[in-house]
Design an enzyme around this catalytic site. Structure first.
Site, mmCIF file in Angstrom:
data_model
loop_
_atom_site.group_PDB
_atom_site.id
_atom_site.type_symbol
_atom_site.label_atom_id
_atom_site.label_comp_id
_atom_site.label_asym_id
_atom_site.label_seq_id
_atom_site.Cartn_x
_atom_site.Cartn_y
_atom_site.Cartn_z
ATOM 1 N N TYR A 49 2.518 1.662 -4.882
ATOM 2 C CA TYR A 49 1.691 2.907 -4.886
ATOM 3 C C TYR A 49 2.205 3.936 -5.714
ATOM 4 C CZ TYR A 49 -0.657 1.807 -0.358
ATOM 5 O OH TYR A 49 -1.370 1.386 0.381
ATOM 6 N N ASN A 117 -4.985 2.962 8.259
ATOM 7 C CA ASN A 117 -6.538 2.255 8.157
ATOM 8 C C ASN A 117 -6.397 1.008 7.897
ATOM 9 O OD1 ASN A 117 -5.258 2.280 5.561
ATOM 10 N ND2 ASN A 117 -6.577 3.619 4.667
ATOM 11 N N HIS A 120 -5.053 -2.963 3.363
ATOM 12 C CA HIS A 120 -4.944 -2.525 1.860
ATOM 13 C C HIS A 120 -5.881 -3.588 1.063
ATOM 14 C CE1 HIS A 120 -3.736 -1.513 -2.261
ATOM 15 N NE2 HIS A 120 -3.616 -2.925 -2.359
ATOM 16 N N GLU A 131 -0.839 -6.027 -8.590
ATOM 17 C CA GLU A 131 -0.087 -5.971 -7.370
ATOM 18 C C GLU A 131 0.499 -7.537 -6.915
ATOM 19 O OE1 GLU A 131 -3.336 -4.186 -4.968
ATOM 20 O OE2 GLU A 131 -2.876 -2.290 -5.786
#
Ligand code: IDP
Ligand code: MG
Length: 138
Positions: A49, A117, A120, A131
């Site tokens: 992040y 949530n 990802h 990533e």
């Protein structure tokens, strides 16, 4: 053929939703290509992040994402990056449409908390490659 990166976040594991979430991806046609359970460490999360580390809510994200194990992995398929993003829905579950994972399995979060949530997904092909390299050490 594309490969996208996913994380099933601690709330997904805590609530026993791993099977349902993976099943949605599989029935859509996304193939699980890599998958591993991990306890995230801080430095890896900061790298993942990188665009959010300076935000006021980053400590809350860190607390949330390290609050329990996660499952990291990749899906492959035609247009996999966008397909998985579309399946996730909006970042804030209170705005995510019914039919999306975030819209079906999560609600909202309290101010000052991390937005929980469920999962990802990489937001572009370039992010997916970045990533995958971070998480799978390539
Ligand atoms: P995305 O996961 O939909 O790509 P990003 O903006 O990349 O959304 O944010 C990464 C994650 O950080 C989100 O999924 C959510 O868990 C958390 N997050 C994003 N914005 C906020 C916020 O304003 N408050 C608390 N948590 C946030
Ligand atoms: Mg993002």
């Amino acid at each position: 053929m594309e490969e996208t990166f996913f994380i099933l976040k601690p709330d997904c594991l805590e609530r026993g939703l791993v099977g349902q979430v993976l099943q949605r991806a599989e029935v859509r046609g996304l193939k699980i290509n890599r998958m591993e359970m991990r306890q995230i460490d801080r430095s890896l999360l900061e790298e993942h992040y990188a665009d959010l580390v300076d935000k006021p809510f980053f400590p809350a994200i860190t607390d949330f994402m390290t609050s329990g194990p996660v499952i990291v992995g990749t899906f492959t398929g035609v247009g996999a990056v966008q397909a998985w993003r579309d399946m996730l829905g909006a970042t804030d579950p209170s705005k995510a449409l019914p039919g999306t994972i975030r819209g079906d399995y999560a609600l909202g979060s309290f101010p000052g908390e991390a937005i929980k949530n469920i999962a990802h997904g990489s937001d572009s092909l370039a992010s997916a490659q970045r990533e995958i390299a971070i998480w799978f050490d390539e």
